[in-house]
Write a protein that holds these residues in place. Structure first.
Motif, short mmCIF file in Angstrom:
data_model
loop_
_atom_site.label_atom_id
_atom_site.label_comp_id
_atom_site.label_asym_id
_atom_site.label_seq_id
_atom_site.Cartn_x
_atom_site.Cartn_y
_atom_site.Cartn_z
N ASP A 1 -3.98 -5.79 5.20
CA ASP A 1 -5.15 -5.19 4.53
C ASP A 1 -6.41 -5.59 5.28
OD1 ASP A 1 -7.16 -4.33 2.90
OD2 ASP A 1 -6.59 -5.53 1.16
N ARG B 1 -8.59 3.80 3.07
CA ARG B 1 -8.24 2.40 3.01
C ARG B 1 -7.79 1.94 4.40
NH1 ARG B 1 -10.58 3.09 -0.84
NH2 ARG B 1 -10.12 2.59 -3.01
N GLN C 1 0.86 -1.18 0.00
CA GLN C 1 0.00 0.00 0.00
C GLN C 1 0.89 1.23 0.00
OE1 GLN C 1 -3.79 0.04 2.07
NE2 GLN C 1 -3.28 2.01 2.99
N HIS D 1 -6.15 -0.12 7.20
CA HIS D 1 -4.97 -0.98 7.16
C HIS D 1 -4.25 -0.93 8.50
CE1 HIS D 1 -3.52 3.09 6.22
NE2 HIS D 1 -2.40 2.71 6.82
N HIS E 1 -9.35 -3.66 4.92
CA HIS E 1 -10.36 -2.74 4.38
C HIS E 1 -11.59 -3.45 3.82
CE1 HIS E 1 -11.82 1.03 2.74
NE2 HIS E 1 -11.99 0.47 1.55
N PRO F 1 -15.60 -3.26 -0.03
CA PRO F 1 -15.20 -2.48 1.15
C PRO F 1 -16.09 -2.79 2.35
CG PRO F 1 -15.26 -1.08 -0.79
CD PRO F 1 -15.88 -2.39 -1.19
#
Length: 230
Positions: free
Chosen positions: A112, A158, A105, A160, A114, A122
């Protein structure tokens, strides 16, 4: 010796004057989603290994977390920040967070978290929580002359858990990144595939220079946690 003392005093005065440009400097506030203990331990293990092996420290400078809103300049009474977050999380139920593992990212590496279990949709509950908190604290925020802005944008947000981050802006070596990525993904560190998103935490952070390599002087304090109901 006298010259050294004068130089140190001058530097301290200059720093104090710069931070005096905005009330509340040099502090910032972040509101984070705290992962489950297994995942927190995984983040700590990976970032500690990257520091021990490569001297990479920016991700490990923070407690393990998924940022909901980060590095905000909120110079008013801390009680007002607590009240704002309390209102934002009121009646928000806990939800499931899915961890897809280590992914690239930006310039770094993250866990991750998200998306939903399908890896593409999402997690709208997580995005909505971040948006609620952003709306609640926005009236308390004032511009600061030295840090970069951190506006919330649902389209670019996003979620994370950082494992490797800002160090790579000053060490932009693709060979190093490839080596670190290979190293991190090979570490025998277990993490939870999913965990309850039920703990929101407010942290106060401080750095001597928010415009530069802030992670080298970053310190933080836990202020308050909220537990979301099931």
């Amino acid at each position: 010796m006298t010259d050294d003392i004068i130089t140190a005093a001058t530097t301290a005065t200059t720093s104090n004057e710069r931070f005096a440009q905005a009330p509340g400097d040099p502090y910032r506030y972040g509101v984070y989603l705290r992962p489950d203990p297994v995942t927190c331990a995984a983040v700590t293990a990976v970032t500690a290994q990257l520091r021990a092996q490569y001297g990479l420290v920016s991700a490990g400078a923070f407690p393990p977390h998924a940022t909901l809103v980060g590095s905000r300049h909120l110079p008013g009474p801390e009680e007002e920040i607590v009240e704002a977050v309390t209102r934002a999380v009121a009646d928000v139920p806990a939800f499931t967070v899915h961890n897809a593992g280590i992914r690239r990212q930006g310039v770094g590496l993250v866990y991750d978290v998200h998306h939903l279990a399908d890896g593409t949709t999402p997690n709208t509950a997580l995005v909505a929580l971040a948006a609620r908190i952003d709306t609640a604290i926005a009236p308390l925020e004032t511009p600061a002359p030295n840090p970069a802005a951190h506006p919330f944008d649902a389209d670019t947000f996003r979620a994370h858990l950082s494992l490797l981050s800002h160090d790579m802006y000053v060490r932009p070596d693709p060979d190093l990144f490839a080596e670190v990525e290979e190293y991190a993904t090979a570490l025998p560190v277990p993490f939870s595939d999913s965990f309850p998103g039920n703990t929101v935490a407010l942290y106060r952070t401080r750095s001597d220079d928010w415009t530069g390599r802030w992670w080298q002087t970053l310190t933080w304090e836990h202020v308050r946690s909220w537990r979301l109901p099931r």
